[in-house]
Scaffold this motif. Structure first.
Motif, short mmCIF file in Angstrom:
data_model
loop_
_atom_site.label_atom_id
_atom_site.label_comp_id
_atom_site.label_asym_id
_atom_site.label_seq_id
_atom_site.Cartn_x
_atom_site.Cartn_y
_atom_site.Cartn_z
N ARG A 56 36.11 34.09 39.46
CA ARG A 56 35.08 34.76 38.68
C ARG A 56 33.88 33.85 38.44
NH1 ARG A 56 38.09 36.24 33.42
NH2 ARG A 56 38.73 34.08 33.70
N THR A 57 32.79 34.46 38.03
CA THR A 57 31.60 33.68 37.68
C THR A 57 31.88 32.86 36.42
OG1 THR A 57 30.77 35.66 36.55
CG2 THR A 57 29.93 35.22 38.77
N PRO A 58 31.16 31.75 36.23
CA PRO A 58 31.45 30.83 35.12
C PRO A 58 31.45 31.47 33.73
CG PRO A 58 30.01 29.77 36.69
CD PRO A 58 30.13 31.20 37.13
N ASP A 59 30.62 32.52 33.52
CA ASP A 59 30.57 33.15 32.21
C ASP A 59 31.91 33.82 31.88
OD1 ASP A 59 29.98 34.91 34.32
OD2 ASP A 59 29.04 36.36 32.97
N TRP A 60 32.56 34.43 32.87
CA TRP A 60 33.88 35.02 32.67
C TRP A 60 34.94 33.93 32.51
CZ3 TRP A 60 35.54 39.64 31.36
CH2 TRP A 60 34.74 40.76 31.61
N TYR A 61 34.83 32.90 33.32
CA TYR A 61 35.80 31.79 33.28
C TYR A 61 35.84 31.15 31.89
CZ TYR A 61 37.73 27.14 34.51
OH TYR A 61 38.47 25.99 34.55
N ARG A 62 34.65 30.99 31.28
CA ARG A 62 34.58 30.34 29.97
C ARG A 62 35.21 31.18 28.86
NH1 ARG A 62 29.49 28.58 32.04
NH2 ARG A 62 28.44 30.39 31.12
N LYS A 63 35.33 32.50 29.08
CA LYS A 63 35.95 33.36 28.06
C LYS A 63 37.46 33.12 27.96
CE LYS A 63 32.75 37.29 28.29
NZ LYS A 63 32.65 38.76 28.53
N GLY A 64 38.04 32.60 29.03
CA GLY A 64 39.48 32.36 29.03
C GLY A 64 40.04 32.56 30.41
N THR A 65 40.97 31.70 30.81
CA THR A 65 41.53 31.76 32.14
C THR A 65 43.01 31.40 32.12
OG1 THR A 65 41.19 31.07 34.45
CG2 THR A 65 40.98 29.37 32.74
N ILE A 66 43.66 31.49 33.26
CA ILE A 66 45.06 31.09 33.40
C ILE A 66 45.13 29.57 33.38
CG2 ILE A 66 47.05 31.11 34.96
CD1 ILE A 66 46.10 33.86 35.93
N PRO A 67 46.00 28.99 32.57
CA PRO A 67 46.09 27.52 32.48
C PRO A 67 46.28 26.85 33.85
CG PRO A 67 47.36 28.53 30.73
CD PRO A 67 46.93 29.65 31.63
N CYS A 71 41.02 37.23 39.94
CA CYS A 71 39.77 37.48 39.19
C CYS A 71 40.10 38.36 38.00
CB CYS A 71 38.66 38.01 40.08
SG CYS A 71 39.07 39.45 41.09
N ASN A 72 39.36 39.44 37.78
CA ASN A 72 39.55 40.21 36.54
C ASN A 72 40.58 41.33 36.62
OD1 ASN A 72 38.10 39.08 34.40
ND2 ASN A 72 36.15 39.83 35.20
N GLY A 73 41.01 41.70 37.82
CA GLY A 73 42.01 42.76 37.89
C GLY A 73 41.89 43.62 39.13
N PRO A 74 42.66 44.71 39.19
CA PRO A 74 42.69 45.56 40.39
C PRO A 74 41.37 46.22 40.73
CG PRO A 74 44.57 45.99 38.94
CD PRO A 74 43.62 45.15 38.16
N TRP A 75 40.43 46.21 39.79
CA TRP A 75 39.11 46.82 40.02
C TRP A 75 38.05 45.76 40.33
CZ3 TRP A 75 36.17 44.45 36.41
CH2 TRP A 75 36.83 43.97 35.27
N CYS A 76 38.46 44.50 40.39
CA CYS A 76 37.51 43.39 40.54
C CYS A 76 37.44 42.92 41.98
CB CYS A 76 37.95 42.24 39.62
SG CYS A 76 36.86 40.80 39.71
N GLY A 77 36.23 42.74 42.49
CA GLY A 77 36.04 42.34 43.88
C GLY A 77 35.73 40.88 44.09
N GLN A 78 35.82 40.07 43.02
CA GLN A 78 35.41 38.67 43.15
C GLN A 78 36.38 37.82 43.97
OE1 GLN A 78 33.18 37.34 39.28
NE2 GLN A 78 34.65 38.89 38.66
N THR A 116 30.39 33.58 44.20
CA THR A 116 29.00 33.36 44.59
C THR A 116 28.80 32.03 45.30
OG1 THR A 116 28.63 32.49 42.36
CG2 THR A 116 28.04 34.79 42.75
N GLN A 117 29.76 31.13 45.17
CA GLN A 117 29.66 29.82 45.81
C GLN A 117 30.09 29.89 47.28
OE1 GLN A 117 31.68 26.77 43.61
NE2 GLN A 117 31.13 25.15 45.03
N ILE A 118 31.02 30.79 47.59
CA ILE A 118 31.56 30.87 48.95
C ILE A 118 30.93 32.00 49.77
CG2 ILE A 118 33.67 31.32 50.28
CD1 ILE A 118 35.23 29.84 48.20
N TYR A 119 30.54 33.08 49.11
CA TYR A 119 30.01 34.25 49.81
C TYR A 119 28.66 33.93 50.46
CZ TYR A 119 28.17 39.00 50.45
OH TYR A 119 27.63 40.16 50.97
N ARG A 120 28.60 34.10 51.78
CA ARG A 120 27.40 33.72 52.53
C ARG A 120 26.20 34.60 52.24
NH1 ARG A 120 30.81 32.57 58.00
NH2 ARG A 120 32.17 34.05 56.91
N GLY A 121 26.43 35.77 51.64
CA GLY A 121 25.32 36.64 51.29
C GLY A 121 24.76 36.37 49.91
N SER A 122 25.33 35.38 49.21
CA SER A 122 24.88 35.07 47.86
C SER A 122 23.64 34.18 47.88
CB SER A 122 26.00 34.36 47.09
OG SER A 122 25.53 33.84 45.88
#
Length: 237
Positions: free
Chosen positions: A128-139, A190-197, A147-153
Motif C-alpha cells: 500500500r501507499t505510505p499513508d495507508w501503511y502508517r495507519k497500521g500494518t501487519i507486524p 494490501c487492503n483486501g479482496p477489493w484492493c489492486g495494490q 507506485t514504486q514498482i509499477y512502470r506506469g507510475s
C-alpha cells in the motif's frame, strides 16, 4: 556385622534420596505443564485451538500477534466499507496469476513465524501507499508501495527498482539479464479482496521475470486481518 548395617543404612538413604529427587522432578514437570496450560487458557480468543499467539520482531521490537480479546471490539471503520467505487476498487480473483500462491491468515502467520525464527529467505511486503501503511500494518512487514514498482507510475524509477531487486530481494543481474534463482520468497498484501495494490506489484514483478512460484499473495489483506481482530502495529515515523 557393623559394616553390613552401615552399608544397608547407606543404601536405604540413597534410595530415599533418589525417590525424593524423582518426586520433586515429577512435581516440577507437572507444575510446569499446569502453568503452560494456565497461560494458554488465559486467552479467550485464540488464533486456532492450539495456537494462542506468535511473537515476531518489528522494527527491532518484539511484538506478540494475537486476536483482540475484547468481546465488544468492532471492525476498524477503514475496513468496514462495502461499496467502494469500481474502478479502481474492484473484486480481485482468487487466482491472480498462474503459479502465484493465494494464501489466508494461517499461512501468513506461518511465514511470519519462520521469518521471526531467522529465515532470511522470506520478505513480507505491504504494497500500500505510505499513508495507508502508517495507519497500521501487519507486524514485521516492510512497505514497498505499488507506485514504486509499477512502470506506469509517475514515481517509477528504474534504478530504484533495480536496487530493490538486488539489495532487498536478493536477485542478481549480469549483462542485463536477471537471475532470480537465489531470490527471496515474497509474501504481499494490501487492503483486501477489493484492493489492486498488491496485485499490481505482483504482476509487475512477474513481468520482470520474478518466478511466480516464489510469490505468495495474502488476498484478504488488512480487511480480513482486522476483521479477525489480529494484531497490527503503526510503524515508527
Amino acid at each position: 556385622m557393623v559394616k553390613k548395617t552401615i552399608s544397608m543404612t547407606f543404601l536405604a538413604v540413597s534410595l530415599y534420596s533418589s525417590l525424593l529427587v524423582s518426586s520433586l522432578l515429577a512435581s516440577s514437570l507437572l507444575s510446569s505443564s499446569a502453568c503452560t496450560a494456565a497461560e494458554k487458557s488465559e486467552l479467550r480468543v485464540n488464533i486456532t485451538t492450539d495456537l494462542p499467539s506468535i511473537t515476531v520482531i518489528d522494527h527491532g521490537k518484539s511484538v506478540v500477534i494475537m486476536r483482540n480479546q475484547n468481546p465488544d471490539h468492532t471492525v476498524n471503520p477503514d475496513y468496514a466499507m462495502t461499496s467502494r467505487d469500481c474502478p479502481p476498487f474492484c473484486i480481485q480473483p482468487m487466482q491472480l496469476l498462474p503459479g502465484v500462491h493465494t494464501i489466508g491468515e494461517l499461512e501468513m502467520l506461518q511465514f511470519l513465524k519462520k521469518k521471526a525464527e531467522g529465515d532470511k529467505s522470506i520478505e513480507i511486503i505491504d504494497s500500500r501507499t505510505p499513508d495507508w501503511y502508517r495507519k497500521g500494518t501487519i507486524p514485521s512487514a516492510v512497505n514497498i508501495p505499488w507506485t514504486q514498482i509499477y512502470r506506469g507510475s509517475s514515481t517509477y524509477e528504474p534504478l530504484v527498482v533495480e536496487s530493490l531487486l538486488t539489495d532487498t530481494f536478493n536477485a542478481k543481474v549480469q549483462d542485463g539479464i536477471w537471475d532470480f534463482r537465489g531470490a527471496k520468497t515474497l509474501v504481499l498484501f494490501c487492503n483486501g479482496p477489493w484492493c489492486g495494490q498488491s496485485p499490481t506489484n505482483i504482476k509487475e514483478l512477474v513481468s520482470m521475470g520474478y518466478p511466480a512460484d516464489k510469490i505468495y499473495w495474502y488476498r484478504g489483506g488488512m480487511q480480513s486481518w482486522s476483521n479477525l481482530g489480529l494484531t497490527t502495529v503503526q510503524p515508527p515515523q
